[in-house]
Design a protein around this motif. Structure first.
Motif, PDB file in Angstrom:
ATOM      1  N   ASP A  94       0.821  -1.208   0.000  1.00 43.41           N
ATOM      2  CA  ASP A  94       0.000   0.000   0.000  1.00 43.41           C
ATOM      3  C   ASP A  94       0.855   1.258   0.000  1.00 43.41           C
ATOM      4  O   ASP A  94       1.925   1.305   0.607  1.00 43.41           O
ATOM      5  N   THR A  95       0.368   2.285  -0.657  1.00 46.30           N
ATOM      6  CA  THR A  95       0.991   3.603  -0.564  1.00 46.30           C
ATOM      7  C   THR A  95       0.803   4.122   0.848  1.00 46.30           C
ATOM      8  O   THR A  95      -0.314   4.093   1.376  1.00 46.30           O
ATOM      9  N   PRO A  96       1.869   4.586   1.520  1.00 41.71           N
ATOM     10  CA  PRO A  96       1.729   5.019   2.913  1.00 41.71           C
ATOM     11  C   PRO A  96       0.579   5.988   3.155  1.00 41.71           C
ATOM     12  O   PRO A  96      -0.167   5.858   4.134  1.00 41.71           O
ATOM     13  N   GLY A  97       0.387   6.944   2.261  1.00 47.69           N
ATOM     14  CA  GLY A  97      -0.667   7.922   2.440  1.00 47.69           C
ATOM     15  C   GLY A  97      -2.070   7.366   2.289  1.00 47.69           C
ATOM     16  O   GLY A  97      -3.050   8.070   2.553  1.00 47.69           O
ATOM     17  N   ARG A  98      -2.163   6.094   1.869  1.00 51.88           N
ATOM     18  CA  ARG A  98      -3.463   5.439   1.728  1.00 51.88           C
ATOM     19  C   ARG A  98      -3.709   4.435   2.855  1.00 51.88           C
ATOM     20  O   ARG A  98      -4.655   3.662   2.814  1.00 51.88           O
ATOM     21  N   LEU A  99      -2.840   4.460   3.864  1.00 48.27           N
ATOM     22  CA  LEU A  99      -2.973   3.609   5.050  1.00 48.27           C
ATOM     23  C   LEU A  99      -3.390   4.467   6.238  1.00 48.27           C
ATOM     24  O   LEU A  99      -2.819   5.528   6.479  1.00 48.27           O
ATOM     25  N   LEU A 100      -4.366   3.995   6.986  1.00 51.08           N
ATOM     26  CA  LEU A 100      -4.819   4.676   8.202  1.00 51.08           C
ATOM     27  C   LEU A 100      -4.508   3.800   9.402  1.00 51.08           C
ATOM     28  O   LEU A 100      -4.898   2.630   9.440  1.00 51.08           O
ATOM     29  N   PHE A 101      -3.807   4.360  10.385  1.00 50.91           N
ATOM     30  CA  PHE A 101      -3.506   3.635  11.622  1.00 50.91           C
ATOM     31  C   PHE A 101      -4.397   4.165  12.736  1.00 50.91           C
ATOM     32  O   PHE A 101      -4.479   5.372  12.956  1.00 50.91           O
ATOM     33  N   LEU A 102      -5.046   3.247  13.441  1.00 51.75           N
ATOM     34  CA  LEU A 102      -5.900   3.592  14.579  1.00 51.75           C
ATOM     35  C   LEU A 102      -5.267   3.056  15.848  1.00 51.75           C
ATOM     36  O   LEU A 102      -4.994   1.850  15.952  1.00 51.75           O
ATOM     37  N   SER A 103      -5.029   3.926  16.822  1.00 51.55           N
ATOM     38  CA  SER A 103      -4.392   3.517  18.071  1.00 51.55           C
ATOM     39  C   SER A 103      -4.794   4.468  19.185  1.00 51.55           C
ATOM     40  O   SER A 103      -5.157   5.627  18.939  1.00 51.55           O
ATOM     41  N   ASP A 104      -4.692   3.977  20.416  1.00 52.45           N
ATOM     42  CA  ASP A 104      -4.956   4.829  21.582  1.00 52.45           C
ATOM     43  C   ASP A 104      -3.686   5.485  22.100  1.00 52.45           C
ATOM     44  O   ASP A 104      -3.750   6.259  23.060  1.00 52.45           O
ATOM     45  N   ARG A 105      -2.527   5.219  21.474  1.00 54.51           N
ATOM     46  CA  ARG A 105      -1.256   5.712  21.993  1.00 54.51           C
ATOM     47  C   ARG A 105      -0.647   6.763  21.061  1.00 54.51           C
ATOM     48  O   ARG A 105      -0.289   6.456  19.913  1.00 54.51           O
ATOM     49  N   PRO A 106      -0.506   7.996  21.540  1.00 53.90           N
ATOM     50  CA  PRO A 106       0.027   9.064  20.691  1.00 53.90           C
ATOM     51  C   PRO A 106       1.392   8.761  20.105  1.00 53.90           C
ATOM     52  O   PRO A 106       1.663   9.107  18.950  1.00 53.90           O
ATOM     53  N   GLY A 107       2.275   8.108  20.864  1.00 52.77           N
ATOM     54  CA  GLY A 107       3.608   7.816  20.355  1.00 52.77           C
ATOM     55  C   GLY A 107       3.581   6.913  19.139  1.00 52.77           C
ATOM     56  O   GLY A 107       4.408   7.050  18.223  1.00 52.77           O
ATOM     57  N   GLU A 108       2.634   5.985  19.097  1.00 49.05           N
ATOM     58  CA  GLU A 108       2.495   5.114  17.940  1.00 49.05           C
ATOM     59  C   GLU A 108       1.949   5.890  16.747  1.00 49.05           C
ATOM     60  O   GLU A 108       2.400   5.706  15.606  1.00 49.05           O
ATOM     61  N   LEU A 109       0.994   6.756  17.010  1.00 43.81           N
ATOM     62  CA  LEU A 109       0.442   7.585  15.937  1.00 43.81           C
ATOM     63  C   LEU A 109       1.506   8.507  15.357  1.00 43.81           C
ATOM     64  O   LEU A 109       1.564   8.715  14.138  1.00 43.81           O
ATOM     65  N   ASP A 110       2.358   9.045  16.215  1.00 42.73           N
ATOM     66  CA  ASP A 110       3.450   9.895  15.745  1.00 42.73           C
ATOM     67  C   ASP A 110       4.370   9.127  14.801  1.00 42.73           C
ATOM     68  O   ASP A 110       4.801   9.653  13.761  1.00 42.73           O
ATOM     69  N   ALA A 111       4.681   7.886  15.172  1.00 39.73           N
ATOM     70  CA  ALA A 111       5.568   7.068  14.343  1.00 39.73           C
ATOM     71  C   ALA A 111       4.933   6.759  12.993  1.00 39.73           C
ATOM     72  O   ALA A 111       5.587   6.816  11.946  1.00 39.73           O
ATOM     73  N   ALA A 112       3.639   6.438  13.006  1.00 38.71           N
ATOM     74  CA  ALA A 112       2.939   6.169  11.751  1.00 38.71           C
ATOM     75  C   ALA A 112       2.913   7.417  10.873  1.00 38.71           C
ATOM     76  O   ALA A 112       3.154   7.344   9.660  1.00 38.71           O
ATOM     77  N   ARG A 113       2.637   8.552  11.482  1.00 38.67           N
ATOM     78  CA  ARG A 113       2.598   9.811  10.733  1.00 38.67           C
ATOM     79  C   ARG A 113       3.971  10.114  10.118  1.00 38.67           C
ATOM     80  O   ARG A 113       4.061  10.563   8.973  1.00 38.67           O
ATOM     81  N   ALA A 114       5.038   9.848  10.877  1.00 38.80           N
ATOM     82  CA  ALA A 114       6.388  10.101  10.370  1.00 38.80           C
ATOM     83  C   ALA A 114       6.717   9.223   9.168  1.00 38.80           C
ATOM     84  O   ALA A 114       7.580   9.571   8.352  1.00 38.80           O
ATOM     85  N   ALA A 115       6.033   8.061   9.075  1.00 38.72           N
ATOM     86  CA  ALA A 115       6.246   7.162   7.938  1.00 38.72           C
ATOM     87  C   ALA A 115       5.326   7.494   6.770  1.00 38.72           C
ATOM     88  O   ALA A 115       5.305   6.769   5.776  1.00 38.72           O
ATOM     89  N   GLY A 116       4.561   8.576   6.904  1.00 33.97           N
ATOM     90  CA  GLY A 116       3.716   9.017   5.805  1.00 33.97           C
ATOM     91  C   GLY A 116       2.293   8.499   5.847  1.00 33.97           C
ATOM     92  O   GLY A 116       1.520   8.711   4.904  1.00 33.97           O
ATOM     93  N   TYR A 129      -4.775   5.488  28.309  1.00 33.43           N
ATOM     94  CA  TYR A 129      -4.430   6.699  27.561  1.00 33.43           C
ATOM     95  C   TYR A 129      -5.657   7.577  27.281  1.00 33.43           C
ATOM     96  O   TYR A 129      -5.636   8.415  26.379  1.00 33.43           O
ATOM     97  N   ALA A 130      -6.710   7.414  28.069  1.00 36.72           N
ATOM     98  CA  ALA A 130      -7.944   8.166  27.835  1.00 36.72           C
ATOM     99  C   ALA A 130      -7.739   9.668  27.925  1.00 36.72           C
ATOM    100  O   ALA A 130      -8.430  10.438  27.245  1.00 36.72           O
ATOM    101  N   GLU A 131      -6.797  10.101  28.761  1.00 37.07           N
ATOM    102  CA  GLU A 131      -6.558  11.532  28.930  1.00 37.07           C
ATOM    103  C   GLU A 131      -5.297  12.001  28.209  1.00 37.07           C
ATOM    104  O   GLU A 131      -4.807  13.104  28.459  1.00 37.07           O
ATOM    105  N   ALA A 132      -4.787  11.200  27.319  1.00 34.02           N
ATOM    106  CA  ALA A 132      -3.548  11.550  26.613  1.00 34.02           C
ATOM    107  C   ALA A 132      -3.761  12.741  25.688  1.00 34.02           C
ATOM    108  O   ALA A 132      -4.868  12.998  25.205  1.00 34.02           O
ATOM    109  N   GLU A 133      -2.687  13.453  25.423  1.00 38.15           N
ATOM    110  CA  GLU A 133      -2.701  14.570  24.478  1.00 38.15           C
ATOM    111  C   GLU A 133      -2.325  14.027  23.092  1.00 38.15           C
ATOM    112  O   GLU A 133      -1.214  13.525  22.898  1.00 38.15           O
TER     113      GLU A 133
END
Length: 244
Positions: free
Chosen positions: A180-202, A215-219
């Motif tokens: 898949d093209t990275p920009g056509r992949l959506l990652f769903l997670s409750d952890r901001p650090g994981e989302l940051d890593a996915a975003r950094a990979a496009g 992580y209910a109160e996470a930023e």
């Protein structure tokens, strides 16, 4: 808040996203912990068990650690909720067997299974990326309260076949494997650090904030956030880059 994404595939975290962390901590962790000793003593010669034990020994710097010492370390890692690969491997073996025997049934939040079925029917490919082993993931989806869900899933990824969840290279590896093209992949997670890593990979990314989760109160920064899968709409025809 309703979110809309134009993507070809969704990659799902499990704990805190599709399923309750409390179920894993309160049910699955004790189940495996009670059985580590027997697994290590009676089945230590099995290749997968032996490899995991060797990894534990290397990680603690004790090449001659016996089964009792390895069991002690595993228990300590469980207490720390440490995402150690050999721990996840051994837990996965025990959980898979427990699911197969009917002693365990996995947990999914009420909003999840119906939405996953709809996305799959709409042609969206679904993958799983969890710190739990692929064996544990397979057992989890095969033994849901609504039966076998493995037919919905096109691939399973863990820290062995993809890498650590907070490193962008892991997401690059998954995209390369799925094609898949990275920009056509959506990652769903409750952890901001994981989302940051996915975003950094496009990748596209969205946080899932569930009441009562660790992580209910996470930023979540600039990651869009949903409180349930009902809040997420996927389309294969919208122009890339749309979300709200």
């Amino acid at each position: 808040m309703s979110l809309r994404f134009d993507v070809d595939a969704v990659v799902l975290d499990i704990e805190g996203t599709t399923s309750a962390t409390g179920f894993v901590v309160d049910v699955l962790y004790p189940y495996a912990r009670e059985r580590f000793g027997t697994l290590l003593s009676a089945r230590g010669g099995e290749p997968e068990v032996a490899r995991a034990v060797d990894e534990v020994r290397r990680e603690i710097g004790e090449p001659d650690a016996d089964a009792g010492r390895v069991e002690e370390v595993l228990g300590a890692w469980v207490d720390e909720d440490r995402k150690a690969t050999p721990l996840k491997t051994l837990q996965g073996i025990l959980w898979a067997e427990g699911f197969a025997r009917g002693e365990l049934v996995s947990h999914f939040y009420p909003d999840v299974i119906g939405v996953l079925r709809r996305w799959h029917a709409d042609g969206v490919r679904l993958y799983v990326y969890s710190s739990g082993s692929v064996a544990a993931q397979r057992a989890w989806f095969a033994h849901s309260p609504e039966g076998d869900l493995l037919g919905l899933v096109s691939g399973l990824y863990d820290t062995v076949n993809a890498g650590p969840k907070q490193e962008p290279d892991s997401y690059r590896a998954i995209a390369a494997d799925t094609g898949d093209t990275p920009g056509r992949l959506l990652f769903l997670s409750d952890r901001p650090g994981e989302l940051d890593a996915a975003r950094a990979a496009g990748w596209r990314s969205a946080g899932v904030r569930r009441a009562g989760e660790p992580y209910a109160e996470a930023e979540f920064g600039d990651h869009p956030v949903a409180s349930a899968f009902f809040d997420i709409t996927l389309s294969l025809s919208l122009s890339a880059g749309s979300s709200s």
